[in-house]
Structures are given as structure tokens and as C-alpha cells.
Design an enzyme around this catalytic site. Structure first.
Site, PDB file in Angstrom:
ATOM      1  N   CYS A 253      -1.337   5.686  -6.600  1.00 43.13           N
ATOM      2  CA  CYS A 253      -0.984   4.434  -7.266  1.00 43.13           C
ATOM      3  C   CYS A 253      -2.043   4.027  -8.305  1.00 43.13           C
ATOM      4  O   CYS A 253      -2.187   4.696  -9.315  1.00 43.13           O
ATOM      5  CB  CYS A 253      -0.737   3.335  -6.242  1.00 43.13           C
ATOM      6  SG  CYS A 253       0.223   1.954  -6.902  1.00 43.13           S
ATOM      7  N   GLN A 257      -3.654   6.004 -11.817  1.00 40.49           N
ATOM      8  CA  GLN A 257      -3.889   5.443 -13.148  1.00 40.49           C
ATOM      9  C   GLN A 257      -5.367   5.563 -13.547  1.00 40.49           C
ATOM     10  O   GLN A 257      -5.685   5.854 -14.711  1.00 40.49           O
ATOM     11  CB  GLN A 257      -3.444   3.982 -13.168  1.00 40.49           C
ATOM     12  CG  GLN A 257      -1.960   3.793 -12.905  1.00 40.49           C
ATOM     13  CD  GLN A 257      -1.609   2.396 -12.451  1.00 40.49           C
ATOM     14  OE1 GLN A 257      -2.442   1.484 -12.474  1.00 40.49           O
ATOM     15  NE2 GLN A 257      -0.370   2.199 -12.010  1.00 40.49           N
ATOM     16  N   ASN A 295       4.828   0.511  -5.496  1.00 39.68           N
ATOM     17  CA  ASN A 295       4.347  -0.852  -5.723  1.00 39.68           C
ATOM     18  C   ASN A 295       3.336  -0.827  -6.860  1.00 39.68           C
ATOM     19  O   ASN A 295       2.138  -0.701  -6.628  1.00 39.68           O
ATOM     20  CB  ASN A 295       3.714  -1.426  -4.453  1.00 39.68           C
ATOM     21  CG  ASN A 295       3.134  -2.812  -4.682  1.00 39.68           C
ATOM     22  OD1 ASN A 295       3.459  -3.473  -5.665  1.00 39.68           O
ATOM     23  ND2 ASN A 295       2.271  -3.256  -3.791  1.00 39.68           N
ATOM     24  N   PHE A 298       2.026  -0.994 -13.640  1.00 42.41           N
ATOM     25  CA  PHE A 298       1.532  -0.238 -14.784  1.00 42.41           C
ATOM     26  C   PHE A 298       1.864   1.232 -14.580  1.00 42.41           C
ATOM     27  O   PHE A 298       2.097   1.682 -13.458  1.00 42.41           O
ATOM     28  CB  PHE A 298       0.028  -0.425 -14.959  1.00 42.41           C
ATOM     29  CG  PHE A 298      -0.378  -1.833 -15.320  1.00 42.41           C
ATOM     30  CD1 PHE A 298      -0.606  -2.200 -16.635  1.00 42.41           C
ATOM     31  CD2 PHE A 298      -0.523  -2.806 -14.318  1.00 42.41           C
ATOM     32  CE1 PHE A 298      -0.966  -3.500 -16.959  1.00 42.41           C
ATOM     33  CE2 PHE A 298      -0.883  -4.102 -14.638  1.00 42.41           C
ATOM     34  CZ  PHE A 298      -1.106  -4.456 -15.960  1.00 42.41           C
ATOM     35  N   HIS A 352       3.721   5.968  -3.179  1.00 46.18           N
ATOM     36  CA  HIS A 352       2.987   5.785  -1.924  1.00 46.18           C
ATOM     37  C   HIS A 352       3.504   6.734  -0.849  1.00 46.18           C
ATOM     38  O   HIS A 352       4.464   6.408  -0.132  1.00 46.18           O
ATOM     39  CB  HIS A 352       3.118   4.332  -1.437  1.00 46.18           C
ATOM     40  CG  HIS A 352       2.232   3.378  -2.162  1.00 46.18           C
ATOM     41  ND1 HIS A 352       0.996   2.999  -1.684  1.00 46.18           N
ATOM     42  CD2 HIS A 352       2.390   2.741  -3.338  1.00 46.18           C
ATOM     43  CE1 HIS A 352       0.433   2.154  -2.540  1.00 46.18           C
ATOM     44  NE2 HIS A 352       1.266   1.983  -3.544  1.00 46.18           N
ATOM     45  N   GLU A 354       2.276   7.368   1.975  1.00 42.77           N
ATOM     46  CA  GLU A 354       1.956   6.955   3.354  1.00 42.77           C
ATOM     47  C   GLU A 354       3.132   6.252   4.024  1.00 42.77           C
ATOM     48  O   GLU A 354       3.137   6.065   5.236  1.00 42.77           O
ATOM     49  CB  GLU A 354       0.724   6.048   3.376  1.00 42.77           C
ATOM     50  CG  GLU A 354       0.942   4.625   2.913  1.00 42.77           C
ATOM     51  CD  GLU A 354       0.975   4.479   1.407  1.00 42.77           C
ATOM     52  OE1 GLU A 354       1.161   3.351   0.912  1.00 42.77           O
ATOM     53  OE2 GLU A 354       0.798   5.501   0.711  1.00 42.77           O
TER      54      GLU A 354
END
Length: 375
Positions: A253, A257, A295, A298, A352, A354
């Protein structure tokens, strides 16, 4: 008690205050208003540090129907500033529940509002883009509410990582490879997935330098998820740039970036972000399509500087660390979902794996990450 949601464009929707409110000394909360399309996982979402500075609108109508429990906590406390719902419940007589959702929100100091036409609110955000807004008790004058929203700093340029990172290093024992985490707001379930595979973890504050990281002698450097604008985190980007080539580096996530920016790639703000548990992501190497939890607000720009990649091919960016190759793509809007360096051990994904909460399709990526450490 009556209340309302107000957006910076003047959109106003009525509702009833629940959770924390005027009785707890909270009559107004402002921030960036976003929406999450998942049908479950409301407690995990509110305690995810990636929601710092934001007000979550849940698109699923009934929220709170299975209560709350300590095992659903993704951090030590709630991070979302407020929760906007269509039909909030405070169910306690449910198997596995340790308390009521609204009671829990009140204990966490999180303002909630129910009875809101969330369909209309989400359609407005999808059409106009994510914007600032607030939840207000009916006693707050609309002009005062608008002024409070206008005073709220935008998410673009915001560094929330410093507000959610830990203050001191933390050790998590394990028999396997040593993973050093740069903590920009890591979720508990990510730590658990790595530790369950034998990893020993050291979690460091996000202000740690490359020297701080290397002194721990890691087998793998992990860049965590977290809130805010990656373009505002140049101090972390500089640390990552120094670590590349010295140790394997992976990220999830925000970590994806930050790795991308350390390679010289650009990021941009999505119109309304990706927040939910049903995003299809294609692995370009295998052709496999995973349904993923996401989630983020950007994303990483394509090699041509655009926001979309129209081909299902491993296109490349040229970087000072050699070529970086596209590994995963979002099948909803064709945005970048994963990259890997071909001459340096480094890779990251935007989603994600997980699954805390969400589908478990992509959990195998933790095994891939630890393969780099073991190698």
C-alpha cells in the site's frame, strides 16, 4: 440527537448522531470524507491507521450487526475520525461479540451518524471526487460548519505517518528471517501474517534513518501501509533510496508508493480512492486474478506519465536501480497494483494481501516476500 453530514461543495444530508457526540463533548468532526464498499470489517477499518484524518462512509447499509471484539482491532485504537452509516446497530447478543458497536465507538471517542442516505452521499463523491467534509450535531450552525470544513487541511500534501507511527522500536520474536519494518501505520494483521510464517520482526518509527535500519542487520526491509500523501514523505523516500541494493525491500500500500517514489516514479491522487474488499487484481506473470482488499487514495503513475495502463503486459520504468517492471494491475480502473525491480531484490503491491478484513486470495504474497529474505 439530530445531526447532519456536510461536504465542502455544500451537499448536506441529515441523520442521527450515535457513538460519541455532544454528551462526550464532541459536536463536530471534520476531515476527508471517503467510502468503503466492504460488507464486513467495520471495526478493522476504523482501527486501521491508514484511515487517519478521514471520515468513513460505509456503503453496506447495516453496520454493527455482529458487535465488536478485541481480535478485530488492527491497532491499539480507532484512527478514523467519524463513521457515516445508513442503519447503525448496537447488537451485543451475537456469538463472538464482546460488546456493542455504538458503545465501542463512544468509548473510542469516535463520532458516528446513522440514518444518512449513504447512496446519495457516495454517488456525490464518485461524481465529484473525494472532498473534505464533516459530521455535525444539529446545534452547529451550517455557516460555522462550512468554515470548519474550509479550515481543514487537504489530504494532498499531508504527512499523517508521523501521527500514527510508534515512538519506540518493538521486537516480535520468531525463529526465521529478520524483517525490519519502517512503521508508517502498520496493521496488526500484517505483523501476524509475517510472524506466522516464522519471521522475527523489528518495528521502527518512520523517522528512522537507513543507518538505524542497517544497524538491526535485517534480512528484509518491509515498508508498511499508512495514511496521507506519499509525496509528503520525502524523508522516508530518502531512507528507502539508500537501502535499495543493500537489503531486499518489499512494501504494501503506502509502502508500494514509497518504494516507487524512491525509484523516481510519480504518484497521484485518485478521484475517490480504492477502499473495499472486492477489487480484482491481475498477476501479469501467472494470469491469476485475485479479489483483494484495498485502502488507498493515491496511486503510482504509468511509465508514460498517465494514470492508466491499457495493456496486460509487464511494462517497464527505467530507474537508476535498473528496470522496474509492472507485476499487477487493477482490472477496475487499470491502475498500477504492483512493481518489481529486475536487478535489485525489491517488490511491492498496492493492495492488502493480509486480508484484514477481506478475501484471502493474495496471502501467498507473504511467502514471496519471505523468499527474498531467505535468499
Amino acid at each position: 440527537m439530530s445531526g447532519y453530514v456536510l461536504l465542502e461543495d455544500g451537499t448536506r444530508l441529515p441523520g442521527e448522531i450515535c457513538g460519541a457526540g455532544p454528551a462526550e463533548g464532541i459536536e463536530a468532526v471534520t476531515g476527508e470524507v471517503v467510502f468503503n464498499t466492504a460488507m464486513t470489517g467495520y471495526q478493522e477499518s476504523v482501527t486501521d491507521p491508514s484511515y487517519a484524518g478521514q471520515l468513513i462512509t460505509f456503503t453496506y447499509p447495516m453496520i454493527g450487526n455482529y458487535g465488536v471484539r478485541s481480535s478485530a482491532m488492527e491497532s491499539e485504537r480507532a484512527h478514523a475520525r467519524a463513521v457515516i452509516m445508513r442503519d447503525a446497530r448496537n447488537s451485543t447478543d451475537v456469538a463472538g461479540s464482546e460488546g456493542g458497536w455504538l458503545d465501542w465507538l463512544r468509548s473510542q471517542g469516535v463520532m458516528g451518524i446513522t440514518g444518512v442516505d449513504t447512496r446519495e452521499l457516495v454517488r456525490r463523491i464518485r461524481d465529484a471526487g473525494t472532498m473534505r467534509g464533516g459530521v455535525f450535531a444539529a446545534s452547529v450552525d451550517p455557516d460555522d460548519a462550512a468554515a470548519r470544513i474550509a479550515a481543514e487541511p487537504p489530504m494532498t500534501g499531508a504527512d499523517f505517518a508521523r501521527t500514527v507511527t510508534r515512538s519506540e522500536p518493538q521486537e516480535v520474536p520468531g525463529p526465521g528471517p529478520h524483517v525490519v519494518v519502517i512503521d508508517t501505520g502498520i496493521k496488526r494483521s500484517i505483523v501476524e501474517r509475517l510472524n506466522a510464517r516464522g519471521a522475527r520482526l523489528t518495528l521502527l518509527p518512520c523517522t528512522s534513518t537507513a543507518t538505524d535500519v542497517l544497524e538491526r542487520d535485517p534480512d528484509l526491509v518491509f515498508l508498511a501501509n499508512g495514511p496521507g500523501d506519499p509525496a509528503a514523505l520525502d524523508y522516508i523516500v530518502a531512507t528507502v533510496r539508500e537501502l535499495l541494493g543493500q537489503r531486499p525491500v518489499v512494501g504494501i500500500c503506502l509502502g508500494h508508493q514509497l518504494l516507487s517514489r524512491a525509484l523516481g516514479l510519480e504518484t497521484f491522487k485518485l478521484p475517490f480512492g480504492h477502499r473495499g474488499a472486492n477489487h480484482p487484481v491481475k498477476d501479469l506473470a501467472s494470469g491469476r486474478i485475485d479479489i483483494t482488499s484495498q485502502n488507498h487514495g493515491f496511486a503510482v503513475r504509468a511509465p508514460d506519465g498517465g494514470e492508466r495502463i491499457e495493456v496486460d503486459e509487464p511494462v517497464r520504468w527505467e530507474t537508476e536501480h535498473g528496470p522496474a517492471e509492472l507485476t499487477h494491475i487493477n482490472l477496475y480502473d487499470r491502475t498500477v497494483e504492483g512493481i518489481a525491480l529486475r536487478e535489485v531484490p525489491a517488490r511491492a503491491v498496492q493492495y492488502h494481501p493480509e486480508s484484514g478484513p477481506g478475501p484471502r486470495d493474495a496471502r501467498y504474497l507473504f511467502d514471496r516476500f519471505l523468499e527474498l529474505a531467505r535468499a
